[in-house]
Design an enzyme around this catalytic site. Structure first.
Site, PDB file in Angstrom:
ATOM      1  N   ASP A 240       0.836  -1.204   0.000  1.00 51.29           N
ATOM      2  CA  ASP A 240       0.000   0.000   0.000  1.00 51.29           C
ATOM      3  C   ASP A 240       0.878   1.265   0.000  1.00 51.29           C
ATOM      4  OD1 ASP A 240      -2.371   1.441   0.110  1.00 51.29           O
ATOM      5  OD2 ASP A 240      -3.176   0.319   1.812  1.00 51.29           O
TER       6      ASP A 240
ATOM      7  N   ASP B 115     -10.749   1.999  -3.638  1.00 44.36           N
ATOM      8  CA  ASP B 115     -11.391   1.691  -2.359  1.00 44.36           C
ATOM      9  C   ASP B 115     -12.902   1.761  -2.491  1.00 44.36           C
ATOM     10  OD1 ASP B 115      -9.220   1.082  -0.865  1.00 44.36           O
ATOM     11  OD2 ASP B 115      -8.993   3.052   0.054  1.00 44.36           O
TER      12      ASP B 115
HETATM   13  C1  DGJ Z   1      -5.944   1.744   1.686  1.00 44.78           C
HETATM   14  C2  DGJ Z   1      -6.298   0.547   0.857  1.00 44.78           C
HETATM   15  O1  DGJ Z   1      -6.783   0.937  -0.372  1.00 44.78           O
HETATM   16  C3  DGJ Z   1      -7.298  -0.309   1.598  1.00 44.78           C
HETATM   17  O2  DGJ Z   1      -7.668  -1.393   0.809  1.00 44.78           O
HETATM   18  C4  DGJ Z   1      -6.691  -0.752   2.888  1.00 44.78           C
HETATM   19  O3  DGJ Z   1      -5.605  -1.597   2.638  1.00 44.78           O
HETATM   20  C5  DGJ Z   1      -6.259   0.449   3.709  1.00 44.78           C
HETATM   21  N1  DGJ Z   1      -5.405   1.327   2.961  1.00 44.78           N
HETATM   22  C6  DGJ Z   1      -5.550   0.034   4.952  1.00 44.78           C
HETATM   23  O4  DGJ Z   1      -5.057   1.077   5.668  1.00 44.78           O
END
Ligand code: DGJ
Length: 725
Positions: A479, A549
């Site tokens: 991430d 997301d």
């Molecule tokens: C952002 C990501 O897009 C999510 O899927 C998740 O992993 C969160 N970060 C976790 O902090």
């Protein structure tokens, strides 16, 4: 195939479908004579006679009659300050302090295969016969800057890769201020510019504008390719659409600051440049040093945007995606994020795993929150050791229990970040990205780690290694949850601070390279707060990227349609979640377009929902090949239609296809006839659901009637056709 006509001094770079023509013009200027549909001609000299110098255009001092000018010629790789007033692809600030730059042809080399530009990510060949390369050598006489222009044509796929290397062969240092990877001059401005704009939870939405005189374009200055603009653009001829017309696609294999701009000049021609964003960039080259630009990918199709996308998809599946999961089936995963956020422990995760196994999933992914003392997003990034309060006995206990249930295990990292509240920051406060005498901005309570530094990379790699080498971990989600401000590195001297952004992303690439080489069996999925770094640079290391997301299936439509302009289905992370009131059937149908997985608490599903999920798991397996290796046809794009949307995957041999249609909003009393695409006119196809048989010709010309099928808001339908032999 690449040919050189010695007499006319013209290079012709052909693929099966396109031609690209470069002339060594008077005074050894390089000009771009043609890019477009394949042409058979070898006599192409006439093409450069179109350009006449105009009043006010500076001419070469040897051009006594002032007949031509770099101000109007379609320059192959434009330079600053020497008479071409459009965007310069190359600008070098010399030791005398000016930026006059002027490169001329000195030689060339042609060969089968492709140059290695590592450590930058780039397209690769499976065998040397797949592509031909032309290297054109040029020199800027005053600085001794030797610019090598690389062109690789992918004969079958119809794509081209371009990059540039500048070496200081002079005896004084200079600064590269601009070094774009590609410059293309087209003799028309009769195009629409199509780009992918967005934001967090709304990435890569299509935007289309008519070209106008002046400069128009997109960029990122965020230290990542970003949610806001993707390093992709297309030019579509004004008579073009999804299926017809000239479509040119440009994509940069780079995950840092980029720019793609089009400039339409007074004579009505268009220059399109693609490369590293020159804002906040310069590169100091001492004599003997060299700088290599990232690679730009260029695609031309005379079959509109659809044809262009299918070339990109085929190319990326064959020549960009690497490693075990290029071909091996990806595990069907369930991710803990939307199921539990930070609120989990071993028992909860094991309960997910138990139910997931019942439902037919292959892997449990433990997302953010397993390390340091992290129970929310305020701390612990950089402390990559397990939080035993949440996971008593450590990772081994959890992983053994998950494995014992017959599931693989995956884990989350955010390697390029550091929380001010972390042991790592307390030990090394200077390891974050920062500049002298200014306080760092904070985003999501975190700073960015300076991975341009080797000592920082070493520390992070070793922390990851100690976990990944000790336990049976099959998947890593990488991430990246903030953008970079106060950009600078404590280790760089003042004259090199502007190199920071590029050095940062090169540091990230090095970390990813080391990780994937050390753990070749791990499936790496990139992510950046959803799809904030969804670009081909990242795809070189990870075959899939979390698309957004936003897991609401209706919202996902424009995101997935936009993403599909350039990137294939198998790269788009897509999960069914508990996100919205839209039914699970549509959630599944939309997620099936991508990698497919789940991101919910499976214990909360009702029995009928569980039956539906089991059905979806079967469909995932049934359509896996078709979706991952088939050709995508966008049938109804939500960019144009706010009521319904539809897409189709056709197998390469045209023997089967899967059509999906989603009703965004119900439209009463209207006919909905959906015409399919990409089938064989002469073949007959059976609708699996009702056994009806139709010719490919009928399905494509008369279409199928979906007027009364699943047409309430948010409903959707899949129709699967197979060839009748
Ligand atoms: C952002 C990501 O897009 C999510 O899927 C998740 O992993 C969160 N970060 C976790 O902090």
């Amino acid at each position: 195939m690449i040919t050189f006509n010695e007499e006319q001094k013209i290079f012709k770079l052909d693929t099966k479908t396109s031609s690209y023509v470069i002339e060594i013009f008077k005074e050894n200027y390089l000009v771009n004579l043609y890019y477009g549909k394949k042409i058979p001609d070898i006599n192409l000299k006439k093409l450069s006679e179109r350009y006449r110098s105009a009043s006010f255009s500076p001419c070469n001092p040897n051009d006594k009659n002032e007949e031509y000018s770099v101000d109007v010629l379609p320059m192959e790789y434009s330079c600053s300050g020497s008479g071409d007033f459009r965007i310069a692809a190359l600008s070098i600030k010399n030791a005398d302090g000016n930026t006059v730059t002027d490169i001329r042809y000195t030689g060339h080399r042609m060969y089968k295969g492709k140059p290695d530009i590592s450590p930058l990510p780039s397209l690769y060949l499976n065998n040397d016969n797949e592509a031909d390369t032309l290297e054109i050598y040029t020199i800027d006489r005053v600085t001794g800057a030797k610019a090598t222009l690389y062109y690789t044509v992918f004969n079958e796929t119809g794509a081209m890769a371009k990059s540039v290397r500048v070496e200081n062969t002079g005896n004084r240092a200079f600064e590269i201020e601009k070094i774009y990877s590609s410059c293309v001059d087209l003799p028309s401005m009769d195009y629409d510019l199509i780009t992918l704009y967005g934001r967090h939870v709304k990435e890569r939405c299509r935007e289309q504008r008519r070209l106008a005189h002046g400069i128009q374009g997109i960029q990122s200055l965020r230290g990542a390719s970003s949610h806001n603009q993707n390093p992709f653009a297309a030019l579509l001829s004004s008579d073009g659409n999804e299926d017809t017309g000239d479509a040119y696609g440009f994509n940069l294999i780079y995950s840092g600051n980029f720019e793609i701009s089009a400039e339409c000049d007074y004579q009505g021609s268009t220059r399109l440049i693609t490369g590293i964003n020159p804002a906040d960039f310069s590169w100091h080259l001492e004599p003997g040093e060299a700088f290599q630009s990232p690679e730009a990918v260029l695609v031309y199709s005379d079959k509109g945007l659809g044809g262009m996308s299918r070339i990109f998809h085929r190319l990326y599946l064959n020549n960009l995606i690497r490693g075990k999961y290029k071909t091996e089936k990806r595990p069907l995963l369930i991710n803990s994020w939307e199921a539990a956020y930070f609120d989990f422990d071993t028992e909860k995760l094991v309960s997910f795993a138990k139910e997931a196994k019942e439902l037919g999933f292959d892997m449990l992914v433990m997302d953010d929150g397993w390390f340091g003392v992290r129970n929310d997003d305020t701390n612990s990034l950089g402390d990559w050791y397990v939080n035993e309060k949440k996971l008593p006995g450590g990772l081994g206990v959890l992983i053994d229990r998950v494995n014992a249930l017959g599931l693989k295990f995956g884990i989350w990292y955010e390697p390029e970040m550091i929380s001010p509240d972390s042991d790592l920051f307390r030990a090394h406060p200077d390891w974050c990205v920062h500049v002298k005498n200014r306080e760092n901005s904070i985003a999501r309570h975190q700073y960015v780690l300076d991975v341009s530094r080797e000592d920082v990379r070493e520390n992070i790699f070793n922390q990851m290694y100690s976990v990944l080498s000790k336990y049976k971990i099959d998947y890593v989600k990488w991430d990246f949850n903030r953008n970079i401000s106060e950009a600078g590195s404590a280790l760089l001297p003042p004259e090199r601070q502007q190199e920071f952004f590029h050095r940062f992303i090169m540091g990230t690439y090095q970390l990813m390279d080391r990780l994937t080489k050390t753990f070749p069996d791990i499936l790496l999925e990139n992510c950046s707060g959803g799809g904030g770094r969804f670009d081909p640079g990242m795809l070189y290391y990870s075959p899939q990227i979390w698309t957004s997301d936003n897991t609401d299936p209706i919202e996902r439509l424009s995101i997935q349609f936009g993403t599909s302009l350039c990137y294939p289905a198998s790269t788009m992370g897509a999960h069914v979640s508990d996100s919205s009131r839209t039914g699970y059937e549509t959630k599944g149908n939309v997620a099936l377009w991508g990698t497919f997985g789940y991101e919910l608490d499976p214990n909360k599903l009702t029995d009928s929902e569980k039956d539906l999920v089991k059905q979806q798991v079967k469909e995932y397996h049934k359509y896996y090949e078709l979706i991952h290796c088939g050709d995508l046809y966008r049938l109804i794009d939500p960019y144009f239609d706010s009521y319904k949307c539809a897409w189709e995957f056709v197998s390469p041999d045209k023997s089967e296809c899967l059509v999906t249609s989603v009703t965004i909003r119900r439209s009463l009393y209207t006919l909905y006839i959906l015409k399919l695409k990409g089938l064989d006119h002469d073949k007959y196809y059976k609708n699996e659901a009702d056994g009806e048989i139709y010719s490919g010709a009928l399905l494509m010309s008369a279409g199928i009637n979906l007027s009364d099928v699943k047409n309430l808001d948010g409903e959707s339908v899949k129709i699967y056709f197979t060839e009748v032999k």
